[in-house]
Write a protein that holds these residues in place. Sequence first.
Motif, PDB file in Angstrom:
ATOM      1  N   LEU A 177       2.483  -0.105  -2.309  1.00 37.23           N
ATOM      2  CA  LEU A 177       3.133   1.036  -2.953  1.00 37.23           C
ATOM      3  C   LEU A 177       3.673   2.023  -1.912  1.00 37.23           C
ATOM      4  O   LEU A 177       4.806   2.532  -2.040  1.00 37.23           O
ATOM      5  N   THR A 178       2.876   2.290  -0.878  1.00 39.03           N
ATOM      6  CA  THR A 178       3.319   3.220   0.167  1.00 39.03           C
ATOM      7  C   THR A 178       4.526   2.673   0.909  1.00 39.03           C
ATOM      8  O   THR A 178       5.478   3.395   1.212  1.00 39.03           O
ATOM      9  N   ARG A 179       4.507   1.371   1.188  1.00 40.68           N
ATOM     10  CA  ARG A 179       5.632   0.773   1.921  1.00 40.68           C
ATOM     11  C   ARG A 179       6.901   0.771   1.076  1.00 40.68           C
ATOM     12  O   ARG A 179       8.009   0.952   1.596  1.00 40.68           O
ATOM     13  N   MET A 180       6.757   0.578  -0.238  1.00 42.13           N
ATOM     14  CA  MET A 180       7.936   0.563  -1.112  1.00 42.13           C
ATOM     15  C   MET A 180       8.581   1.944  -1.219  1.00 42.13           C
ATOM     16  O   MET A 180       9.801   2.064  -1.328  1.00 42.13           O
ATOM     17  N   HIS A 181       7.754   3.006  -1.194  1.00 36.66           N
ATOM     18  CA  HIS A 181       8.283   4.359  -1.361  1.00 36.66           C
ATOM     19  C   HIS A 181       8.205   5.150  -0.059  1.00 36.66           C
ATOM     20  O   HIS A 181       8.157   6.374  -0.087  1.00 36.66           O
ATOM     21  N   LEU A 221       9.117   7.844   5.837  1.00 36.85           N
ATOM     22  CA  LEU A 221       8.028   7.742   6.806  1.00 36.85           C
ATOM     23  C   LEU A 221       8.555   7.232   8.138  1.00 36.85           C
ATOM     24  O   LEU A 221       9.540   6.477   8.187  1.00 36.85           O
ATOM     25  N   PRO A 222       7.903   7.614   9.211  1.00 35.00           N
ATOM     26  CA  PRO A 222       8.325   7.118  10.532  1.00 35.00           C
ATOM     27  C   PRO A 222       8.147   5.587  10.620  1.00 35.00           C
ATOM     28  O   PRO A 222       7.310   4.989   9.936  1.00 35.00           O
ATOM     29  N   PRO A 223       8.928   4.942  11.472  1.00 36.14           N
ATOM     30  CA  PRO A 223       8.831   3.471  11.602  1.00 36.14           C
ATOM     31  C   PRO A 223       7.438   2.991  12.017  1.00 36.14           C
ATOM     32  O   PRO A 223       6.967   1.950  11.556  1.00 36.14           O
ATOM     33  N   ASP A 224       6.758   3.738  12.897  1.00 36.23           N
ATOM     34  CA  ASP A 224       5.440   3.274  13.328  1.00 36.23           C
ATOM     35  C   ASP A 224       4.432   3.341  12.188  1.00 36.23           C
ATOM     36  O   ASP A 224       3.527   2.518  12.081  1.00 36.23           O
ATOM     37  N   GLY A 270       2.256  -1.993   7.046  1.00 35.87           N
ATOM     38  CA  GLY A 270       2.478  -3.442   6.913  1.00 35.87           C
ATOM     39  C   GLY A 270       1.320  -4.245   7.482  1.00 35.87           C
ATOM     40  O   GLY A 270       0.913  -5.273   6.918  1.00 35.87           O
ATOM     41  N   ARG A 271       0.797  -3.768   8.602  1.00 38.13           N
ATOM     42  CA  ARG A 271      -0.350  -4.472   9.187  1.00 38.13           C
ATOM     43  C   ARG A 271      -1.577  -4.359   8.284  1.00 38.13           C
ATOM     44  O   ARG A 271      -2.349  -5.294   8.145  1.00 38.13           O
ATOM     45  N   ILE A 272      -1.750  -3.177   7.666  1.00 39.46           N
ATOM     46  CA  ILE A 272      -2.862  -3.022   6.723  1.00 39.46           C
ATOM     47  C   ILE A 272      -2.706  -4.004   5.566  1.00 39.46           C
ATOM     48  O   ILE A 272      -3.671  -4.651   5.142  1.00 39.46           O
ATOM     49  N   ILE A 313      -6.688  -1.656  -1.666  1.00 41.70           N
ATOM     50  CA  ILE A 313      -6.058  -1.395  -0.369  1.00 41.70           C
ATOM     51  C   ILE A 313      -4.698  -2.070  -0.294  1.00 41.70           C
ATOM     52  O   ILE A 313      -3.700  -1.466   0.140  1.00 41.70           O
ATOM     53  N   ARG A 314      -4.654  -3.299  -0.760  1.00 40.65           N
ATOM     54  CA  ARG A 314      -3.387  -4.036  -0.699  1.00 40.65           C
ATOM     55  C   ARG A 314      -2.349  -3.388  -1.611  1.00 40.65           C
ATOM     56  O   ARG A 314      -1.166  -3.245  -1.243  1.00 40.65           O
ATOM     57  N   GLY A 315      -2.801  -2.966  -2.805  1.00 38.91           N
ATOM     58  CA  GLY A 315      -1.858  -2.352  -3.732  1.00 38.91           C
ATOM     59  C   GLY A 315      -1.315  -1.035  -3.214  1.00 38.91           C
ATOM     60  O   GLY A 315      -0.097  -0.770  -3.287  1.00 38.91           O
ATOM     61  N   TYR A 316      -2.194  -0.182  -2.688  1.00 42.42           N
ATOM     62  CA  TYR A 316      -1.739   1.101  -2.160  1.00 42.42           C
ATOM     63  C   TYR A 316      -0.822   0.913  -0.946  1.00 42.42           C
ATOM     64  O   TYR A 316       0.137   1.673  -0.737  1.00 42.42           O
TER      65      TYR A 316
END
Length: 516
Positions: free
Chosen positions: A311-315, A319-322, A328-330, A305-308
């Motif tokens: 990865l999602t936040r880096m790429h 994506l919308p800001p929310d 980030g909260r995840i 979960i942390r890795g995905y």
Amino acid sequence: MTRPGEPGYAASAREARAHETDSSVVPDATNRRRPWTLRRRLLVIVAGLLVAVSAVIGIATVLVFHTSSVERLDMSLRATASRATEAAPPGFPSDPRATVVEFLQVPGQPVGTLGVLVAGDTVSAAYISETGELLEPGGAAIAALASVPPDGEPHTIAAGPLGEYRALSVESHPQVRTVLALPLADVNTQTAQLAWTVAIVAAVGLVLALGVGWLVVSRALAPLGRVTATAKAVSELPLDRGDVDLTERVAEADEVTEVGRLGTAFNRMLGHVASALTAREHSEQKVRRFVADASHELRTPLASIRGYAELTRMHGRDLPPDVIHAIGRIESESVRMTELVEDLLLLARLDEGRELASQPVDLGRIVGEAVGDAQAAGPDHDWEVRMPDAAPHVMGDEPRLRQVVSNLLANARIHTPEGTEVVATLDRDGDEVVLSVEDNGPGIPQQLAESLFERFARGDSSRSRLAGSTGLGLAIVRAVVEAHHGTVGVVSEPGSTRFTVRLPAAPAGAEAEPAR
């Protein structure tokens, strides 16, 4: 922040030691008298009864002997008076002195017999000495004899230097009174000898009775001693944790005597306790195994979960800001949950009794680095460290000890308001190294202090629960410290809370590995 080598550093350490010493001294205001044992009570009661019975029997024996001896002496006195009266010339004596001599010269008069003849205003007296001579007694003896009433009954008088006498006054003529007396010296001597004999025999009998009583009482109380020894052995077992093999039982317990029935009941109670402890241990083992297995299995999905999320936040530029905020909260919550899982795994390993590493550890370096990290994490607090120039070393597992110090500092940072002063003190006390973390925050409620080191224990509003607290920090502190054969405690009141950790010091000459 005062550091080693700076002015006032040793004074700060001494003040901290004095403060801890003063708070740990509890005056002993009670000076109770040590209670007697059952054996001593029984022996004292038996001794008291024997002394009372012996005293009653002895006194009664002596009184009876003395009374009977005086009665025999009175019989002799009456016989002596009868012989003297028969030998007395009729009428008023022309020579009182000669008459007294005639009284005392009657055959059969015992030695010490004393006679007085009162004829009008004339008083004549004499007594038979030990050599058989007739001598005149002193004035005190004569006055005592002359005062004996002529009632025909014997009276005890004190005849001055001659001692005590039994005297009998007989009126042989209207104006003539004869007084004869026999000494009580022999009777008193025999009575005293009997009293001493009874006392000596009673004392010897008392000693023998106490000796036999001690043996009998000890034999009778032997089963009670076995019950006590078994209870003491059970009280020294670590019943609060671990698989306890409660095999202690009272030997030779039967139901014939009261103490034997106590031993039998005690054995049955131990059997029930052993069954309950076994059931409890099996239940705790299942819980620990579940926690360890669950924590171990949760590490992989949490890492995924942390890795995905990363990865999602880096790429996630499109994506919308929310959504980026949610990712980030995840990520942050997965980090927090990973820490919780790691803490649970550590507690599970410590519960299983896994041994930690044992090597010299520079605890001063750990405290200094941990305080620096805490100051960076909580700049709104006032941090201070106090330790001697030569920081003491301990034997233990450095990562676990570092976790102990970090958890204590984090506890002070999380549960105290901004501006709180936190002081970490490290010192040597004999064969122990003492680490204390003190803050001047609001304090810990009394009802919470009793369960503070339990797992998932949390404070109320007086010690705010800010983000990052899992409720396992202090539980890990206690588990790690006890695994190092040390102790941890807390003293808190409004305006002062101090956690104290005591660890065995490293032997002389042990050096810690330098920091990398």
